[in-house]
Design a protein around this motif. Structure first.
Motif, PDB file in Angstrom:
ATOM      1  N   ARG A 153     -31.180 -45.906 -69.008  1.00 48.71           N
ATOM      2  CA  ARG A 153     -32.029 -45.246 -69.960  1.00 48.71           C
ATOM      3  C   ARG A 153     -31.381 -44.544 -71.046  1.00 48.71           C
ATOM      4  NH1 ARG A 153     -37.137 -45.103 -67.214  1.00 48.71           N
ATOM      5  NH2 ARG A 153     -37.071 -45.425 -64.847  1.00 48.71           N
ATOM      6  N   ARG A 154     -32.151 -44.322 -72.138  1.00 50.18           N
ATOM      7  CA  ARG A 154     -31.507 -43.690 -73.172  1.00 50.18           C
ATOM      8  C   ARG A 154     -31.710 -42.071 -73.070  1.00 50.18           C
ATOM      9  NH1 ARG A 154     -35.712 -46.413 -77.469  1.00 50.18           N
ATOM     10  NH2 ARG A 154     -35.714 -48.697 -76.531  1.00 50.18           N
ATOM     11  N   HIS A 155     -31.022 -41.402 -74.041  1.00 44.93           N
ATOM     12  CA  HIS A 155     -31.127 -39.840 -73.870  1.00 44.93           C
ATOM     13  C   HIS A 155     -32.655 -39.464 -74.183  1.00 44.93           C
ATOM     14  CE1 HIS A 155     -26.489 -39.481 -75.377  1.00 44.93           C
ATOM     15  NE2 HIS A 155     -26.844 -40.112 -74.116  1.00 44.93           N
ATOM     16  N   ASN A 156     -32.920 -38.284 -73.746  1.00 51.66           N
ATOM     17  CA  ASN A 156     -34.331 -37.807 -74.028  1.00 51.66           C
ATOM     18  C   ASN A 156     -34.141 -36.180 -73.814  1.00 51.66           C
ATOM     19  OD1 ASN A 156     -36.822 -37.150 -74.371  1.00 51.66           O
ATOM     20  ND2 ASN A 156     -37.558 -37.819 -72.468  1.00 51.66           N
ATOM     21  N   ASN A 157     -34.314 -35.453 -75.106  1.00 52.26           N
ATOM     22  CA  ASN A 157     -34.272 -34.248 -74.982  1.00 52.26           C
ATOM     23  C   ASN A 157     -35.520 -33.388 -75.185  1.00 52.26           C
ATOM     24  OD1 ASN A 157     -34.357 -35.376 -77.872  1.00 52.26           O
ATOM     25  ND2 ASN A 157     -34.083 -32.915 -78.485  1.00 52.26           N
ATOM     26  N   GLN A 165     -44.962 -46.054 -63.746  1.00 51.28           N
ATOM     27  CA  GLN A 165     -44.892 -47.356 -62.626  1.00 51.28           C
ATOM     28  C   GLN A 165     -45.768 -48.299 -62.840  1.00 51.28           C
ATOM     29  OE1 GLN A 165     -42.783 -46.828 -59.575  1.00 51.28           O
ATOM     30  NE2 GLN A 165     -43.352 -49.018 -59.726  1.00 51.28           N
ATOM     31  N   LYS A 166     -46.939 -48.155 -63.385  1.00 50.82           N
ATOM     32  CA  LYS A 166     -47.883 -49.062 -63.851  1.00 50.82           C
ATOM     33  C   LYS A 166     -47.738 -50.048 -64.973  1.00 50.82           C
ATOM     34  CE  LYS A 166     -51.977 -47.705 -65.003  1.00 50.82           C
ATOM     35  NZ  LYS A 166     -53.347 -47.170 -64.773  1.00 50.82           N
ATOM     36  N   ARG A 167     -46.904 -49.152 -65.840  1.00 48.91           N
ATOM     37  CA  ARG A 167     -46.710 -50.039 -67.135  1.00 48.91           C
ATOM     38  C   ARG A 167     -45.389 -50.406 -67.350  1.00 48.91           C
ATOM     39  NH1 ARG A 167     -48.986 -46.502 -71.895  1.00 48.91           N
ATOM     40  NH2 ARG A 167     -48.026 -48.328 -73.185  1.00 48.91           N
ATOM     41  N   GLY A 168     -44.530 -50.421 -66.360  1.00 49.62           N
ATOM     42  CA  GLY A 168     -43.048 -50.820 -66.395  1.00 49.62           C
ATOM     43  C   GLY A 168     -42.979 -52.351 -66.931  1.00 49.62           C
ATOM     44  N   GLY A 169     -42.029 -52.498 -67.918  1.00 46.41           N
ATOM     45  CA  GLY A 169     -42.073 -53.901 -68.668  1.00 46.41           C
ATOM     46  C   GLY A 169     -42.676 -53.889 -69.480  1.00 46.41           C
ATOM     47  N   GLN A 170     -43.939 -53.141 -70.071  1.00 45.84           N
ATOM     48  CA  GLN A 170     -44.860 -53.139 -71.142  1.00 45.84           C
ATOM     49  C   GLN A 170     -44.013 -52.286 -72.335  1.00 45.84           C
ATOM     50  OE1 GLN A 170     -48.537 -51.528 -70.264  1.00 45.84           O
ATOM     51  NE2 GLN A 170     -48.749 -53.000 -68.320  1.00 45.84           N
ATOM     52  N   THR A 171     -44.474 -52.543 -73.433  1.00 46.06           N
ATOM     53  CA  THR A 171     -43.735 -51.845 -74.569  1.00 46.06           C
ATOM     54  C   THR A 171     -44.663 -50.374 -74.742  1.00 46.06           C
ATOM     55  OG1 THR A 171     -43.165 -53.502 -75.717  1.00 46.06           O
ATOM     56  CG2 THR A 171     -43.378 -51.600 -76.911  1.00 46.06           C
ATOM     57  N   GLY A 172     -43.853 -49.226 -74.785  1.00 51.52           N
ATOM     58  CA  GLY A 172     -44.446 -47.924 -74.851  1.00 51.52           C
ATOM     59  C   GLY A 172     -43.713 -46.898 -75.264  1.00 51.52           C
ATOM     60  N   GLN A 213     -38.086 -45.144 -71.518  1.00 48.99           N
ATOM     61  CA  GLN A 213     -37.805 -46.570 -72.283  1.00 48.99           C
ATOM     62  C   GLN A 213     -36.204 -46.952 -71.488  1.00 48.99           C
ATOM     63  OE1 GLN A 213     -38.438 -44.139 -74.091  1.00 48.99           O
ATOM     64  NE2 GLN A 213     -40.483 -44.692 -74.971  1.00 48.99           N
ATOM     65  N   ASP A 214     -36.091 -48.488 -71.365  1.00 53.20           N
ATOM     66  CA  ASP A 214     -34.810 -48.898 -71.069  1.00 53.20           C
ATOM     67  C   ASP A 214     -33.875 -48.793 -72.163  1.00 53.20           C
ATOM     68  OD1 ASP A 214     -35.164 -51.163 -72.653  1.00 53.20           O
ATOM     69  OD2 ASP A 214     -35.470 -52.438 -70.693  1.00 53.20           O
ATOM     70  N   GLN A 215     -32.560 -49.174 -71.814  1.00 57.54           N
ATOM     71  CA  GLN A 215     -31.635 -49.297 -72.899  1.00 57.54           C
ATOM     72  C   GLN A 215     -31.552 -50.304 -73.943  1.00 57.54           C
ATOM     73  OE1 GLN A 215     -29.714 -46.280 -73.513  1.00 57.54           O
ATOM     74  NE2 GLN A 215     -28.869 -47.396 -75.328  1.00 57.54           N
ATOM     75  N   ALA A 250     -40.187 -46.063 -79.460  1.00 54.99           N
ATOM     76  CA  ALA A 250     -40.991 -47.024 -78.577  1.00 54.99           C
ATOM     77  C   ALA A 250     -40.142 -48.412 -77.970  1.00 54.99           C
ATOM     78  CB  ALA A 250     -42.079 -47.573 -79.564  1.00 54.99           C
ATOM     79  N   GLY A 251     -40.397 -48.716 -76.940  1.00 57.76           N
ATOM     80  CA  GLY A 251     -39.502 -49.725 -76.335  1.00 57.76           C
ATOM     81  C   GLY A 251     -40.127 -50.160 -75.125  1.00 57.76           C
ATOM     82  N   LYS A 252     -39.276 -51.032 -74.466  1.00 55.63           N
ATOM     83  CA  LYS A 252     -39.728 -51.486 -73.159  1.00 55.63           C
ATOM     84  C   LYS A 252     -39.726 -50.666 -72.199  1.00 55.63           C
ATOM     85  CE  LYS A 252     -38.476 -55.188 -69.759  1.00 55.63           C
ATOM     86  NZ  LYS A 252     -37.522 -56.479 -69.401  1.00 55.63           N
ATOM     87  N   LEU A 253     -40.670 -50.393 -71.444  1.00 50.75           N
ATOM     88  CA  LEU A 253     -40.697 -49.115 -70.525  1.00 50.75           C
ATOM     89  C   LEU A 253     -40.008 -49.868 -68.932  1.00 50.75           C
ATOM     90  CD1 LEU A 253     -44.329 -48.027 -71.014  1.00 50.75           C
ATOM     91  CD2 LEU A 253     -42.271 -46.719 -71.853  1.00 50.75           C
ATOM     92  N   LEU A 254     -39.227 -48.748 -68.643  1.00 52.93           N
ATOM     93  CA  LEU A 254     -38.280 -49.043 -67.251  1.00 52.93           C
ATOM     94  C   LEU A 254     -39.258 -48.337 -66.126  1.00 52.93           C
ATOM     95  CD1 LEU A 254     -36.221 -50.373 -65.850  1.00 52.93           C
ATOM     96  CD2 LEU A 254     -34.802 -48.398 -66.336  1.00 52.93           C
TER      97      LEU A 254
END
Length: 465
Positions: free
Chosen positions: A384-388, A87-94, A375-377, A100-104
């Protein structure tokens, strides 16, 4: 050795040559099938059908399973796995490595619920009232991030080969509690994975799931409206007598045995299943509780109410499925629609089971084949992408501790860190709750012993109540 005795009595060279190849095949099948045949015998040694109730390995906490399967990969970080850091890092890269990508940030508000204070998002206002009954499994992970493979693995424990489904294994191990109904019923199965999701593979056909499509009237009615039930019963008896005569000459023929069993069960189902699936017998209050009067909840509510009726009628394993959780875009709106459709019906199912004294020995399982990324798509925007490598499922009833969060993912919800449960661990735990040792529930096929969990699986005893 009945087949060899028949060869000796035939006195015919031609008969011998014609039947030897197939005959020895039948003997081999018979040997491979002996474990199943032995399992079908009750303690007193009297003959019993393949679906006759059987004793578990040890005292069971649960007698039956209702699996609510959400195909597509529900987003755990928007539903049952609260991540303040995300929640705090939304919009940042992580993220780690190639992910790694833009966090949603989580798209919905989370709050603590119940005396236990478990975190549940605002998507589930009705289910949240049952917070103290839920055991959140937040450390789930699986080996594959592709929908078809992960879906089949969740249902069968294998990606590479066709294997019996979870429901088939459960029914093979325990039988059912109503001989006029299937031991395993799947309601509105999703197309991805197909019949493998409820098939029996090399287990006898009696243990495969019976498919029910509510929108198509339940099950196909094979009765002939021009003939009386007594006449049709006589027809079935004639066919069965002929089949049994053939079986007597070719003992141990698994396909023929399966046909005889299927014919008999299909006949009994024609009267028992329509009655069980007739929701008009329920009170207006009950139908209202499940949301049958609301277009948004009517479909899934009907499935959940059918599941409850099947459970109380003695069906051992019931699966209810809903697709549409593959939200690479339009995540917020799509997730809201999906959760609105299931929230009220699932809450009604839990309440109904509790009021009828069924929840304590009915294991309710909810979840999909994997979760979704923090991360966002990317170019798709709201998705959001897949996450296993980390996601959530939950259990309720059936001997599990309620109001519990078991396992965690990292601060972003990307990877499971504690209380990690693989697909094999999940299956081993389900079987244990049903009183079965997953290492002992085996079936000999093609020269080796097979089991649902292969050579893996650890039981999560910490979640037991």
């Amino acid at each position: 050795m009945a087949g060899l005795h028949g060869l000796e009595c035939a006195g015919s060279r031609r008969w011998l040559l014609q039947h030897a190849a197939a005959g020895f095949g039948w003997l081999a099948f018979r040997g491979l099938n002996m474990r199943s045949v032995a399992a079908d015998q009750p303690a007193d040694g009297a003959a019993a059908g393949p679906l006759a109730p059987r004793q578990p390995h040890f005292a069971a906490r649960a007698k039956r399973v209702i699996f609510l399967f959400m195909q597509g990969g529900p987003s755990h970080v928007d539903t049952f796995d609260w991540k303040p850091e995300l929640q705090k890092r939304g919009g940042q890269t992580g993220g780690s490595g190639g992910r790694a990508g833009k966090l949603l940030a989580p798209q919905f508000e989370f709050q603590r619920h119940g005396d236990s204070g478990v975190w549940i998002s605002s998507l589930f206002p009705e289910l949240a009232k049952h917070a103290d009954r839920l055991c959140l499994l937040n450390g789930m992970h699986t080996s594959n991030a592709a929908h078809p493979q992960a879906t089949i693995a969740l249902h069968t424990g294998s990606v590479n080969f066709v294997r019996p489904s979870l429901g088939a294994w459960v029914t093979y191990g325990l039988g059912t509690m109503n001989q006029d109904l299937p031991g395993f019923v799947t309601i509105s199965p999703v197309p991805l994975g197909g019949a493998q999701n409820y098939g029996s593979s090399f287990l006898p056909a009696s243990f495969q799931g019976t498919r029910v499509q509510p929108e198509e009237g339940g099950i196909a009615d094979i009765r002939n409206g021009r003939l009386s039930p007594s006449v049709q019963r006589r027809q079935i008896d004639l066919i069965q007598d002929l089949n049994r005569g053939l079986l007597a000459r070719h003992a141990g023929h698994p396909e023929l045995e399966g046909l005889i069993q299927a014919n008999e069960l299909a006949w009994r189902m024609q009267t028992s299943v329509p009655e069980v699936l007739d929701l008009s017998q329920e009170t207006a209050e009950t139908q209202q509780r499940y949301g049958l009067q609301d277009a948004a909840t009517e479909g899934f509510g009907r499935q959940c109410l059918m599941a409850r009726r099947l459970a109380e009628s003695g069906v051992r394993f019931i699966q209810v499925s809903r697709g549409g959780w593959d939200q690479h875009r339009d995540l917020k709106a799509s997730l809201q629609r999906n959760c609105t459709a299931i929230d009220r019906p699932i809450a009604a199912l839990l309440s109904d089971l509790e009021e009828r004294g069924l929840l304590q020995d009915t294991l309710v399982l909810w979840g999909g084949e994997f979760g979704r990324s923090p991360q966002d798509q990317g170019s798709a925007g709201d998705g959001r992408r897949h996450n296993n490598t980390g996601y959530s499922m939950w259990m309720a009833g059936g001997g599990v501790r309620g109001g519990m969060q078991y396992g965690t993912t990292d601060d972003l919800g990307e990877k499971s860190e504690t209380g990690r449960l693989s697909t094999h661990d999940l299956h081993a735990t389900i079987l244990h709750l049903l009183g079965m040792d997953h290492t002992r529930l085996t079936y000999r096929y093609a020269g080796r012993d097979f089991r649902l969990t292969d050579v893996y699986g650890e039981v999560a005893e910490e979640i037991f109540g």
